[in-house]
Design a protein around this motif. Sequence first.
Motif, PDB file in Angstrom:
ATOM      1  N   ASP A 153       3.278  -7.111  13.912  1.00 10.38           N
ATOM      2  CA  ASP A 153       4.068  -7.049  12.700  1.00 10.38           C
ATOM      3  C   ASP A 153       4.002  -8.257  11.981  1.00 10.38           C
ATOM      4  O   ASP A 153       3.465  -9.396  12.315  1.00 10.38           O
ATOM      5  N   TYR A 202       6.601  -5.813   7.680  1.00 13.86           N
ATOM      6  CA  TYR A 202       5.424  -4.666   8.139  1.00 13.86           C
ATOM      7  C   TYR A 202       5.423  -4.254   9.468  1.00 13.86           C
ATOM      8  O   TYR A 202       5.482  -5.186  10.485  1.00 13.86           O
ATOM      9  N   ASP A 203       5.649  -2.965   9.824  1.00 15.56           N
ATOM     10  CA  ASP A 203       5.788  -2.499  11.150  1.00 15.56           C
ATOM     11  C   ASP A 203       4.460  -1.778  11.639  1.00 15.56           C
ATOM     12  O   ASP A 203       3.928  -0.958  11.245  1.00 15.56           O
ATOM     13  N   TYR A 204       3.718  -2.754  12.662  1.00 12.66           N
ATOM     14  CA  TYR A 204       2.485  -2.266  13.013  1.00 12.66           C
ATOM     15  C   TYR A 204       2.551  -0.930  13.683  1.00 12.66           C
ATOM     16  O   TYR A 204       1.608  -0.192  13.718  1.00 12.66           O
ATOM     17  N   GLY A 205       3.625  -0.503  14.422  1.00 10.21           N
ATOM     18  CA  GLY A 205       3.881   0.611  15.162  1.00 10.21           C
ATOM     19  C   GLY A 205       3.754   2.022  14.190  1.00 10.21           C
ATOM     20  O   GLY A 205       3.184   2.947  14.810  1.00 10.21           O
ATOM     21  N   THR A 206       4.420   1.801  13.362  1.00 11.71           N
ATOM     22  CA  THR A 206       4.427   2.887  12.159  1.00 11.71           C
ATOM     23  C   THR A 206       3.583   2.833  11.086  1.00 11.71           C
ATOM     24  O   THR A 206       3.456   3.736  10.185  1.00 11.71           O
ATOM     25  N   ASN A 207       2.859   1.680  10.795  1.00 11.00           N
ATOM     26  CA  ASN A 207       2.057   1.096   9.919  1.00 11.00           C
ATOM     27  C   ASN A 207       2.735   1.418   8.306  1.00 11.00           C
ATOM     28  O   ASN A 207       2.264   2.018   7.492  1.00 11.00           O
ATOM     29  N   GLU A 208       4.058   0.982   8.671  1.00  5.68           N
ATOM     30  CA  GLU A 208       4.762   1.075   7.230  1.00  5.68           C
ATOM     31  C   GLU A 208       5.297  -0.338   7.099  1.00  5.68           C
ATOM     32  O   GLU A 208       5.691  -1.094   7.671  1.00  5.68           O
ATOM     33  N   THR A 209       5.496  -0.429   5.479  1.00  2.00           N
ATOM     34  CA  THR A 209       6.205  -1.862   5.228  1.00  2.00           C
ATOM     35  C   THR A 209       7.482  -1.251   4.376  1.00  2.00           C
ATOM     36  O   THR A 209       7.505  -0.193   3.585  1.00  2.00           O
ATOM     37  N   GLN A 210       8.309  -2.016   4.912  1.00  2.00           N
ATOM     38  CA  GLN A 210       9.808  -2.004   3.863  1.00  2.00           C
ATOM     39  C   GLN A 210      10.241  -3.347   3.218  1.00  2.00           C
ATOM     40  O   GLN A 210      10.113  -4.282   3.890  1.00  2.00           O
TER      41      GLN A 210
END
Length: 277
Positions: A241, A207-215
């Motif tokens: 993150d 989870y990327d806090y900067g983009t609010n996306e999970t990959q």
Amino acid sequence: PFEVPPGGDREFFYYETDFTDEDLFIKRFEISMRPGSHHFIFYTFDSNIPSFLIPQPNTWRDLYNENGDINSFTQLPMPFHKFVGGTQWPWMDYEFPEGIALRLPDDYGLDLNGHYFNYTNNTIIGEIYGNIHTINEEDIEHVAEILMLNNTNFNLPANQTSNIERIYSFNEIKDMHDIPNNVNSLYLFQLFTHAHQLMDRFDIEFYDYGTNETQLIYTALDYEHPPILTLNQHLQIQQGDYIKLSATYDNNTDNDVQFGFLSTDEMMILFGYFYYD
């Protein structure tokens, strides 16, 4: 070569010391194992181990007694183990990316950990070879750190499929690996999972806090041969993150299963390497 009696597991440790009187910088691992292996791991010890728990060198220490119970004297140093390298694959040849090497301090040697299981009616022979290649410190840009995220708190009910999840925040990862407080970024470049025979699937998400996306960054579908993933673009982990472990287990036995060392127990571990500036 060593014997593996019929009807269960043989797991052992063998402490090799006095390699050198200075730090080594590991660039490459080679491991080769005869069939029947579950894993082979190079461990060292962290600085918190009491001196009286450091094993005698060049001595076989079986984890299980003949009656199948855990040998408590073998188990005592295990909480102080520090992963160095290892595999479940019968053959592995892993080299760190250019400019990166793993420091092996000269404080302790290597505690070699082999695990074989044998559910036949006959004794089998196990055999393991491991090579470590080193380079000079002046050829290194980044010193690798060892990632080990070990979830031991789970229960798998009998005759059920269970999904177990565990989230590790940036701060938790730093605290668990004794990273200085002023470090703002970790760079993950290799990872692989470890579980036992009830595992159907093991996913790692970032989870990327900067983009609010999970990959989804990793999936293992075979507990015996989990992929060893090298991230060519090193994954930067920062404040906010997190990494999520998610494993699915099919407990088709009549008994609940928890974390344990036997091949009939279960595990949920993420290994890997990272560095920081």
